[in-house]
Design a protein around this motif. Structure first.
Motif, PDB file in Angstrom:
ATOM      1  N   ARG A 157       0.859  -1.194   0.000  1.00 28.03           N
ATOM      2  CA  ARG A 157       0.000   0.000   0.000  1.00 28.03           C
ATOM      3  C   ARG A 157       0.889   1.236   0.000  1.00 28.03           C
ATOM      4  NH1 ARG A 157      -3.657  -1.318  -2.540  1.00 28.03           N
ATOM      5  NH2 ARG A 157      -4.586   0.701  -2.084  1.00 28.03           N
ATOM      6  N   ASN A 194       5.171  -6.388   7.163  1.00 28.87           N
ATOM      7  CA  ASN A 194       4.393  -5.339   7.845  1.00 28.87           C
ATOM      8  C   ASN A 194       5.247  -4.125   8.162  1.00 28.87           C
ATOM      9  OD1 ASN A 194       5.931  -6.239  10.019  1.00 28.87           O
ATOM     10  ND2 ASN A 194       4.203  -6.318  11.463  1.00 28.87           N
ATOM     11  N   ARG A 245       1.051  -8.331   5.364  1.00 27.14           N
ATOM     12  CA  ARG A 245      -0.058  -8.504   4.432  1.00 27.14           C
ATOM     13  C   ARG A 245       0.253  -7.886   3.070  1.00 27.14           C
ATOM     14  NH1 ARG A 245      -4.700  -6.229   7.704  1.00 27.14           N
ATOM     15  NH2 ARG A 245      -3.383  -7.090   9.340  1.00 27.14           N
ATOM     16  N   ALA A 248      -3.884  -5.313   0.442  1.00 28.18           N
ATOM     17  CA  ALA A 248      -4.808  -4.687   1.383  1.00 28.18           C
ATOM     18  C   ALA A 248      -5.406  -3.439   0.741  1.00 28.18           C
ATOM     19  CB  ALA A 248      -4.080  -4.350   2.677  1.00 28.18           C
ATOM     20  N   ASN A 249      -6.240  -2.738   1.512  1.00 31.33           N
ATOM     21  CA  ASN A 249      -6.783  -1.440   1.088  1.00 31.33           C
ATOM     22  C   ASN A 249      -6.389  -0.375   2.088  1.00 31.33           C
ATOM     23  OD1 ASN A 249      -9.081  -3.584   0.119  1.00 31.33           O
ATOM     24  ND2 ASN A 249      -8.719  -1.965  -1.367  1.00 31.33           N
ATOM     25  N   HIS A 250      -6.360   0.867   1.632  1.00 32.26           N
ATOM     26  CA  HIS A 250      -6.040   1.950   2.558  1.00 32.26           C
ATOM     27  C   HIS A 250      -6.780   3.218   2.158  1.00 32.26           C
ATOM     28  CE1 HIS A 250      -3.415   3.589  -0.599  1.00 32.26           C
ATOM     29  NE2 HIS A 250      -3.388   4.708   0.106  1.00 32.26           N
ATOM     30  N   ILE A 260      -5.852   1.144   7.246  1.00 35.20           N
ATOM     31  CA  ILE A 260      -5.547  -0.058   6.476  1.00 35.20           C
ATOM     32  C   ILE A 260      -6.632  -1.095   6.749  1.00 35.20           C
ATOM     33  CG2 ILE A 260      -3.916  -1.957   6.129  1.00 35.20           C
ATOM     34  CD1 ILE A 260      -2.654   0.569   5.223  1.00 35.20           C
ATOM     35  N   GLY A 262      -7.887  -5.186   5.749  1.00 34.35           N
ATOM     36  CA  GLY A 262      -7.847  -6.484   5.109  1.00 34.35           C
ATOM     37  C   GLY A 262      -6.582  -6.810   4.356  1.00 34.35           C
ATOM     38  N   GLY A 263      -6.751  -7.570   3.287  1.00 34.14           N
ATOM     39  CA  GLY A 263      -5.655  -8.097   2.500  1.00 34.14           C
ATOM     40  C   GLY A 263      -5.370  -9.542   2.872  1.00 34.14           C
ATOM     41  N   GLY A 265      -3.046 -11.825   4.765  1.00 33.26           N
ATOM     42  CA  GLY A 265      -2.098 -11.513   5.811  1.00 33.26           C
ATOM     43  C   GLY A 265      -2.077 -12.509   6.946  1.00 33.26           C
ATOM     44  N   ASN A 276     -10.019  -9.128   7.536  1.00 37.70           N
ATOM     45  CA  ASN A 276     -10.989  -8.020   7.495  1.00 37.70           C
ATOM     46  C   ASN A 276     -10.817  -7.099   8.698  1.00 37.70           C
ATOM     47  OD1 ASN A 276     -12.135  -9.592   9.542  1.00 37.70           O
ATOM     48  ND2 ASN A 276     -14.244  -9.260   8.847  1.00 37.70           N
ATOM     49  N   TYR A 323      -9.044  -9.670  -0.296  1.00 35.14           N
ATOM     50  CA  TYR A 323      -7.844  -9.017  -0.817  1.00 35.14           C
ATOM     51  C   TYR A 323      -8.123  -8.542  -2.236  1.00 35.14           C
ATOM     52  CZ  TYR A 323      -6.859 -13.395  -3.356  1.00 35.14           C
ATOM     53  OH  TYR A 323      -6.926 -14.494  -4.174  1.00 35.14           O
TER      54      TYR A 323
END
Length: 610
Positions: A157, A194, A245, A248-250, A260, A262-263, A265, A276, A323
């Motif tokens: 991300r 991470n 992970r 993911a989303n951010h 941040i 999910g994803g 991980g 989640n 993800y």
């Protein structure tokens, strides 16, 4: 090493599609073949091309060429530019392959130098990668240094802060040391990271800000990864950190805090799966803000979605583990999430221990002063049906409607790793991904273009086909056209430049001749005002199918011939000056060895002046 990627299920079938050599069959018994093709845009002298040591000067005004020396049957050919004509930049497509017949489809395109994507600059990192990826140099936590540098990685991300610094978090790749087996041999294919990094473009220095500099073996299926420390829900602490992970989303809120979600991980138990959990990074500390801290199954599972009532926010609502979802922030500060691969309303295991392709749309409204908020299921399906084809996955087909016309019934099919942009009016644009077309027959690569208008809640099919695995249409290099469209793909890099134009680079998917390509390297620009795509650089072919190596040039020096190698899962930023930046991804370095290995995890840093 990753075991879950849906794209891997497509590879065997797609590698059989098409043929890199489309010349006519030679006369019976021929033992060598002609190599030639067409030329476009050459109106000056000075162009020289070569094939395996055989050079050829191409005169001004030429529209075709053929090398004097034939290539033996079964031998490889590789057409390259050795000398550029004055004031022009020429590129080669379909230039590599194995000679099994006369070859006449090599394409050399020349455009004025000032129209070419000549502004790629290799800024840092390695142009030759050893092992499966280069190690990082972390230095001292919190201290910038010229020698600090992240390891090779993909699917991280990235974001830009208000001071113009570029940030990256996690991804799949390498820490500060390789793992070894009992004999001491390197057996490391990377892991879920991470680590949090900050890059200052002015100084060129990286700072390791947070997280681990490595990873450990998972306790279930899936990749190794860095462990999570969740702490107390809603309470920041210096010891807290999300598990390693990727995909993911951010989102970045108005205060500059980064969230941040999910994803793929590592959970609190050291198990790999579809996450989640929701995290916030602010004032140098991580806070676990919501979601679950366990993926449940050791068989690469995840928590199921709790949808509630469509359109109604509720504290109990929660997207399932996933993800590769698309995400954006609206003008009101709400966070949005679309699709991905993960778990729908059914508990993991109902769909035969498979993660499904999703097309659900969610909105998260943060609480006051950065407090936890609530999720709302806005649209899309809460259950993914099985595809029509065996092993085609579970997912929802798209409802395309009429091209260019918004409608409440229009809706994109399930997909992951689509490309997204946000325009000046707050509309969301989405291109391609890996998922389902209008038929719902199976999951594969898409190149449809959609626009979502938040004020109406309606989707519009804006361009591209409504079917899978399309070769697209490149048109003429540097020239916009309504007929142009990139090939079907997922995992591309995206940017928005200072003029509001959308940019797209690489990914994994289809070539211009319907072959599968592990790593694409073509560069595109989309004008949302006109809907016209422009092919800006790179090629529409893929060599042997694994991607083309990069041309790095001189470190720190822009050049017309510089070009990043094919790649996907790319990290990207736009700085305050509108300059585009790119780091790593899974792809090709400067060598053909990296393409033969179907790519490596890169750590090269590039900038581009649009």
């Amino acid at each position: 090493m990753k075991f879950y990627t849906h794209a891997a299920l497509l590879t065997a079938a797609l590698l059989g599609c098409g043929d890199n050599n489309k010349g006519q069959e030679a006369d019976g018994g021929a033992s060598s073949f002609r190599i030639g093709g067409t030329v476009a845009g050459l109106d000056v002298d000075g162009l020289t091309i070569a094939n395996n040591g055989d050079t050829l000067a191409v005169a001004s005004g030429a529209t075709s060429f053929e090398f004097d020396t034939k290539v033996a049957s079964g031998a490889t050919y590789a057409v390259t530019i050795t000398t550029q004509p004055t004031g022009k930049v020429c590129t080669v497509d379909h230039g590599t392959g194995t000679a099994t017949a006369d070859v006449s489809d090599v394409y050399v395109a020349c455009i004025p130098e000032n129209q070419h994507s000549k502004q790629w600059t290799w800024r840092a990192g390695h142009d030759v990668v050893t092992n499966s990826g280069m190690l990082g140099v972390y230095g001292t936590l919190g201290v910038p240094a010229a020698t600090n540098y992240p390891g090779g990685r993909e699917w991280s991300r990235t974001w830009t802060d208000k001071a113009g610094n570029l940030w990256l978090f996690g991804g799949y790749g390498f820490g500060s040391a390789y793992t070894t087996d009992s004999s001491g041999a390197n057996n490391d294919f990377g892991g879920q990271l991470n680590d949090l990094w900050k890059f200052d473009p002015a100084s060129g220095h990286w700072t390791w800000v947070s997280g681990a500099n490595g990873y450990t073996k998972t306790t279930g299926l899936g990749a190794s990864g860095a462990s999570a420390v969740y702490g107390t829900l809603g309470t920041p602490a210096a010891a807290n950190v999300p598990g390693g992970r990727e995909e993911a989303n951010h989102w970045v809120d108005a205060s500059g805090a980064v969230w941040i979600f999910g994803g793929v991980g590592i959970d609190a138990n050291g198990v790999t799966g579809a996450m989640n959990d929701l995290w916030k990074f602010a004032d140098g500390q991580w806070t676990w803000m919501g979601g679950t801290n366990s993926v449940g199954s050791v068989n690469f599972g995840g928590s199921n979605s709790v949808y509630g009532t469509k359109g109604i926010a509720d504290a109990a609502n929660l997207p399932g583990g996933r993800y590769g979802a698309a995400s954006w922030t609206d003008a009101q500060g709400n966070f949005w999430l679309f699709g991905g691969s993960g778990v729908d309303s059914q508990p993991f295991g109902v769909h035969g221990n498979e993660l499904v392709y999703l097309n659900d749309l969610w909105k998260y409204t943060p609480g006051q002063n950065g407090a936890a908020g609530t999720w709302t299921w806005v649209a899309g399906a809460d259950t993914a049906p099985p595809s029509q084809a065996p092993r085609g996955g579970y997912g929802v087909p798209g409802v395309y409607g009429t091209l260019g016309t918004a409608a409440s019934t229009n809706y994109p099919g399930s997909r992951n790793a689509a490309a997204t942009w946000l325009d000046a009016a707050g509309n969301v644009w989405m291109f391609g991904g890996l998922g389902f077309d209008v038929t719902g027959a199976r999951a594969s690569f898409l190149n449809d273009l959609w626009k979502y208008t938040p004020s109406t809640g309606q989707w519009t099919w804006m361009g591209g086909p409504n079917t899978l695995d399309s070769p697209g249409n490149y048109g003429t290099l540097g020239q916009p056209n309504t007929a142009n469209v990139p090939t079907a793909r997922y995992g591309a890099a995206t940017w928005v430049d200072g003029d509001g134009k959308f940019w797209l680079l690489g990914g994994q998917g289809m070539t211009m001749d319907t072959n599968f390509c592990y790593q694409l390297n073509d560069l595109w620009k989309l004008d949302p005002a006109t809907g016209e795509w422009t092919w800006m650089g790179g090629t529409g072919s893929c060599g042997t199918g694994n991607g083309l190596p990069g041309v790095y040039g001189t470190l720190g020096t822009a050049a017309a011939t510089n070009s990043p190698g094919g790649r996907y899962g790319i990290l990207s930023w736009t700085d305050a000056a509108g300059r585009l930046w790119m780091f790593g991804g899974h792809g090709a370095d400067s060598t053909t060895a990296s393409t033969a290995a179907q790519g490596v995890r890169l750590n090269d840093l590039w900038s581009y002046e649009p």
